[in-house]
Each structure stands twice: as C-alpha cells, then as structure tokens.
Design a protein around this motif. Structure first.
Motif, PDB file in Angstrom:
ATOM      1  N   PRO A   1      51.159  43.326  37.644  1.00 12.35           N
ATOM      2  CA  PRO A   1      51.223  44.305  36.547  1.00 12.35           C
ATOM      3  C   PRO A   1      51.585  45.699  37.048  1.00 12.35           C
ATOM      4  O   PRO A   1      51.080  46.158  38.080  1.00 12.35           O
ATOM      5  CB  PRO A   1      49.802  44.279  35.974  1.00 12.35           C
ATOM      6  N   LEU A   2      52.456  46.358  36.303  1.00 12.91           N
ATOM      7  CA  LEU A   2      52.896  47.706  36.647  1.00 12.91           C
ATOM      8  C   LEU A   2      52.558  48.726  35.567  1.00 12.91           C
ATOM      9  O   LEU A   2      52.094  49.820  35.866  1.00 12.91           O
ATOM     10  CB  LEU A   2      54.411  47.726  36.896  1.00 12.91           C
ATOM     11  N   ARG A   3      52.800  48.359  34.322  1.00 16.07           N
ATOM     12  CA  ARG A   3      52.564  49.289  33.212  1.00 16.07           C
ATOM     13  C   ARG A   3      51.861  48.559  32.068  1.00 16.07           C
ATOM     14  O   ARG A   3      52.089  47.381  31.847  1.00 16.07           O
ATOM     15  CB  ARG A   3      53.895  49.878  32.695  1.00 16.07           C
ATOM     16  N   GLY A   4      51.006  49.296  31.360  1.00 14.93           N
ATOM     17  CA  GLY A   4      50.306  48.708  30.224  1.00 14.93           C
ATOM     18  C   GLY A   4      49.273  47.679  30.621  1.00 14.93           C
ATOM     19  O   GLY A   4      49.037  46.716  29.881  1.00 14.93           O
ATOM     20  N   VAL A   5      48.621  47.880  31.772  1.00 19.22           N
ATOM     21  CA  VAL A   5      47.672  46.885  32.272  1.00 19.22           C
ATOM     22  C   VAL A   5      46.494  46.722  31.311  1.00 19.22           C
ATOM     23  O   VAL A   5      46.007  45.604  31.093  1.00 19.22           O
ATOM     24  CB  VAL A   5      47.179  47.265  33.682  1.00 19.22           C
ATOM     25  N   ALA A   6      46.037  47.821  30.709  1.00 16.10           N
ATOM     26  CA  ALA A   6      44.914  47.730  29.763  1.00 16.10           C
ATOM     27  C   ALA A   6      45.305  46.900  28.544  1.00 16.10           C
ATOM     28  O   ALA A   6      44.491  46.130  28.016  1.00 16.10           O
ATOM     29  CB  ALA A   6      44.468  49.127  29.343  1.00 16.10           C
ATOM     30  N   VAL A   7      46.543  47.051  28.091  1.00 11.94           N
ATOM     31  CA  VAL A   7      47.021  46.258  26.958  1.00 11.94           C
ATOM     32  C   VAL A   7      47.090  44.784  27.343  1.00 11.94           C
ATOM     33  O   VAL A   7      46.687  43.901  26.574  1.00 11.94           O
ATOM     34  CB  VAL A   7      48.406  46.761  26.496  1.00 11.94           C
ATOM     35  N   MET A   8      47.583  44.501  28.535  1.00  9.90           N
ATOM     36  CA  MET A   8      47.648  43.121  29.014  1.00  9.90           C
ATOM     37  C   MET A   8      46.245  42.502  29.028  1.00  9.90           C
ATOM     38  O   MET A   8      46.051  41.358  28.582  1.00  9.90           O
ATOM     39  CB  MET A   8      48.239  43.078  30.428  1.00  9.90           C
ATOM     40  N   ALA A   9      45.277  43.248  29.559  1.00 10.09           N
ATOM     41  CA  ALA A   9      43.911  42.732  29.645  1.00 10.09           C
ATOM     42  C   ALA A   9      43.343  42.468  28.254  1.00 10.09           C
ATOM     43  O   ALA A   9      42.679  41.447  28.033  1.00 10.09           O
ATOM     44  CB  ALA A   9      43.035  43.728  30.405  1.00 10.09           C
ATOM     45  N   ARG A  10      43.611  43.359  27.314  1.00 13.35           N
ATOM     46  CA  ARG A  10      43.103  43.164  25.954  1.00 13.35           C
ATOM     47  C   ARG A  10      43.703  41.918  25.321  1.00 13.35           C
ATOM     48  O   ARG A  10      43.002  41.137  24.669  1.00 13.35           O
ATOM     49  CB  ARG A  10      43.407  44.399  25.105  1.00 13.35           C
ATOM     50  N   ARG A  11      44.985  41.712  25.504  1.00 11.82           N
ATOM     51  CA  ARG A  11      45.621  40.514  24.957  1.00 11.82           C
ATOM     52  C   ARG A  11      45.046  39.247  25.573  1.00 11.82           C
ATOM     53  O   ARG A  11      44.962  38.213  24.910  1.00 11.82           O
ATOM     54  CB  ARG A  11      47.132  40.575  25.209  1.00 11.82           C
ATOM     55  N   ARG A  12      44.655  39.332  26.824  1.00 11.70           N
ATOM     56  CA  ARG A  12      44.076  38.177  27.521  1.00 11.70           C
ATOM     57  C   ARG A  12      42.599  38.002  27.217  1.00 11.70           C
ATOM     58  O   ARG A  12      42.004  36.981  27.575  1.00 11.70           O
ATOM     59  CB  ARG A  12      44.228  38.366  29.034  1.00 11.70           C
ATOM     60  N   GLY A  13      41.972  39.017  26.629  1.00 12.91           N
ATOM     61  CA  GLY A  13      40.533  38.959  26.445  1.00 12.91           C
ATOM     62  C   GLY A  13      39.792  39.128  27.747  1.00 12.91           C
ATOM     63  O   GLY A  13      38.669  38.658  27.910  1.00 12.91           O
ATOM     64  N   ALA A  14      40.436  39.831  28.701  1.00 14.72           N
ATOM     65  CA  ALA A  14      39.861  40.039  30.026  1.00 14.72           C
ATOM     66  C   ALA A  14      39.175  41.395  30.094  1.00 14.72           C
ATOM     67  O   ALA A  14      39.347  42.246  29.220  1.00 14.72           O
ATOM     68  CB  ALA A  14      40.961  39.952  31.092  1.00 14.72           C
ATOM     69  N   ALA A  15      38.410  41.602  31.147  1.00 13.36           N
ATOM     70  CA  ALA A  15      37.736  42.878  31.355  1.00 13.36           C
ATOM     71  C   ALA A  15      38.782  43.976  31.528  1.00 13.36           C
ATOM     72  O   ALA A  15      39.864  43.733  32.090  1.00 13.36           O
ATOM     73  CB  ALA A  15      36.840  42.800  32.586  1.00 13.36           C
ATOM     74  N   PRO A  16      38.486  45.208  31.081  1.00 13.89           N
ATOM     75  CA  PRO A  16      39.458  46.305  31.170  1.00 13.89           C
ATOM     76  C   PRO A  16      39.986  46.547  32.578  1.00 13.89           C
ATOM     77  O   PRO A  16      41.133  46.928  32.760  1.00 13.89           O
ATOM     78  CB  PRO A  16      38.662  47.512  30.654  1.00 13.89           C
ATOM     79  N   GLY A  17      39.171  46.300  33.590  1.00 11.76           N
ATOM     80  CA  GLY A  17      39.609  46.551  34.956  1.00 11.76           C
ATOM     81  C   GLY A  17      40.282  45.370  35.622  1.00 11.76           C
ATOM     82  O   GLY A  17      40.647  45.447  36.795  1.00 11.76           O
ATOM     83  N   ALA A  18      40.458  44.294  34.898  1.00 12.88           N
ATOM     84  CA  ALA A  18      41.070  43.097  35.487  1.00 12.88           C
ATOM     85  C   ALA A  18      42.507  43.383  35.907  1.00 12.88           C
ATOM     86  O   ALA A  18      43.232  44.105  35.231  1.00 12.88           O
ATOM     87  CB  ALA A  18      41.031  41.943  34.491  1.00 12.88           C
ATOM     88  N   VAL A  19      42.913  42.825  37.031  1.00 14.17           N
ATOM     89  CA  VAL A  19      44.263  43.079  37.526  1.00 14.17           C
ATOM     90  C   VAL A  19      45.126  41.819  37.545  1.00 14.17           C
ATOM     91  O   VAL A  19      46.341  41.896  37.369  1.00 14.17           O
ATOM     92  CB  VAL A  19      44.234  43.706  38.940  1.00 14.17           C
ATOM     93  N   ARG A  20      44.528  40.627  37.750  1.00 11.44           N
ATOM     94  CA  ARG A  20      45.312  39.387  37.791  1.00 11.44           C
ATOM     95  C   ARG A  20      45.463  38.818  36.380  1.00 11.44           C
ATOM     96  O   ARG A  20      45.179  37.659  36.116  1.00 11.44           O
ATOM     97  CB  ARG A  20      44.640  38.373  38.718  1.00 11.44           C
ATOM     98  N   VAL A  21      45.920  39.671  35.482  1.00 13.73           N
ATOM     99  CA  VAL A  21      46.005  39.269  34.079  1.00 13.73           C
ATOM    100  C   VAL A  21      47.286  38.509  33.762  1.00 13.73           C
ATOM    101  O   VAL A  21      47.412  37.920  32.693  1.00 13.73           O
ATOM    102  CB  VAL A  21      45.883  40.494  33.144  1.00 13.73           C
ATOM    103  N   ALA A  22      48.253  38.522  34.675  1.00 15.99           N
ATOM    104  CA  ALA A  22      49.531  37.862  34.416  1.00 15.99           C
ATOM    105  C   ALA A  22      49.884  36.886  35.531  1.00 15.99           C
ATOM    106  O   ALA A  22      51.050  36.695  35.847  1.00 15.99           O
ATOM    107  CB  ALA A  22      50.638  38.896  34.241  1.00 15.99           C
ATOM    108  N   SER A  23      48.873  36.260  36.126  1.00 12.61           N
ATOM    109  CA  SER A  23      49.079  35.267  37.175  1.00 12.61           C
ATOM    110  C   SER A  23      48.909  33.877  36.568  1.00 12.61           C
ATOM    111  O   SER A  23      47.824  33.519  36.117  1.00 12.61           O
ATOM    112  CB  SER A  23      48.068  35.486  38.311  1.00 12.61           C
TER     113      SER A  23
END
Length: 202
Positions: free
Chosen positions: A102-124
């Motif tokens: 993830p490079l941009r919009g990581v918080a949006v990615m996490a929300r779409r995934r239902g993941a914690a706000p600080g999650a980083v492996r949201v698109a693996s």
C-alpha cells in the motif's frame, strides 16, 4: 500517467515480471487508493491447464481480447481476482495481481477490509487486494490505460531480485513456475521459503 497499451501487448510471462514495481491506482467513492505490485502470476492459453482459456473456453472471451484491460472474476464463489489481460487480440493470456504494497489511501483500504486502522498487509492476497481497492465485478473489462482503475509505471527502482516459483491456490498445472514476486518484500502474500530467486536487482 498510466502504462500505455503497448506495455501489455506481449506474453503473460514477460508482463508478469515487468508489472512488479508498477502501481495500481483505484479512484472511486471520492477516494484514491494505490499500491505497488509485489507479486503476480501469469496465465497462458489453452496449453496452460490452470488458465480459463483451457477449462472455460468461450466463457471468458475477454482474455482473448486486446491487452491492457481488466479481467475480474470470482474465484471459487468466494473472492474476486484482478487480472491484467496480456497480448494482442486473439492471443489468450492474463496476469493475476496477487499482492500490493500500500502506498496511498491505506486507511481507506483497511476500512474496506474491515481491518484495524493501523493494518498494513491489507492488500496481500488476491481477494484482500480487490476488497482494499474497492474492485467489483462491474470493473470487468475496464480499460487499464484510462479511467477509474489504472496501472502506472514505478515511481522508483523496483529493488530486490525477482523470485520465481509455482502458482498457489490452484488445482491444475500446479508445478508451472509462473508466479513472480519481489524477493524479501514483506507484502508478498504466500510463503517463498521453498521457491527460487532469479534475475538481478531492479
């Protein structure tokens, strides 16, 4: 600027390697999310038992079309997969985009995934990736050279070697070495401990 059509007009194996380091950008719902491609898989024509061109002939005409379009399908009735169609019209093939850094919009990615706000492996992983980017079946056939879903050139040198190994999560042609990833990147989706690395630093 998005990658041009000519970038996609070649064999899936070459495209799968060269997409590593490129950036997928998704613009929807007033938000922009983006991630660097760190893992791909190539799917060939009818000679490749895992390709839709082999076991679903006629039902997936898009992968016989012109390169540079999105091929989105639901795998096992569970999750969506985002592919880039490869080659010129009439030559089947595509590249599955398996994981993003993830490079941009990581918080949006996490929300779409239902993941914690600080999650980083949201698109693996393919399903996580499409959810994080907001990709749906309506995106099937989109032109990746323009519009709300594009792939852009790397903003920096890729870095690291390219790993090569068998594709994962499939039941056909499982031994073909058609999965590619950036060695040592923590966002790669699957285990690489028994795969081999090749190539030179990017």
């Amino acid at each position: 600027m998005p990658l041009p059509r000519a970038f996609y007009l070649r064999r899936p194996t070459a495209l799968a390697r060269d997409l590593l380091g490129c950036v997928v950008v998704s613009r929807r719902g007033g938000a922009e999310t983006a991630g660097r491609i760190v893992e791909t898989e190539a799917y060939l024509g009818p000679e490749d038992g895992a390709s839709h061109a082999a076991f679903r002939p006629g039902s997936h005409a898009l992968i016989y079309g012109d390169g540079g379009h999105a091929y989105v399908f639901m795998a096992y009735g569970v999750h969506l997969c985002l592919n880039a169609v490869a080659g010129a019209a009439g030559t089947p093939g595509c590249v599955l985009i398996r994981a993003l850094e993830p490079l941009r919009g990581v918080a949006v990615m996490a929300r779409r995934r239902g993941a914690a706000p600080g999650a980083v492996r949201v698109a693996s992983g393919p399903g996580n990736l499409t959810r994080a980017l907001g990709v749906t079946l309506r995106d099937n056939g989109l032109d990746l050279t323009r519009g709300p879903l594009t792939i852009e050139p790397p903003g920096a040198p890729r870095g690291g070697r390219i790993g090569v190994g068998p594709r994962i999560g499939i039941t056909r042609a499982v031994q073909r070495p058609l999965r590619f990833w950036i060695v040592g990147n923590p966002f790669v989706s699957g285990s690489t401990s028994r795969r081999r690395a090749s190539g030179t630093p990017g």
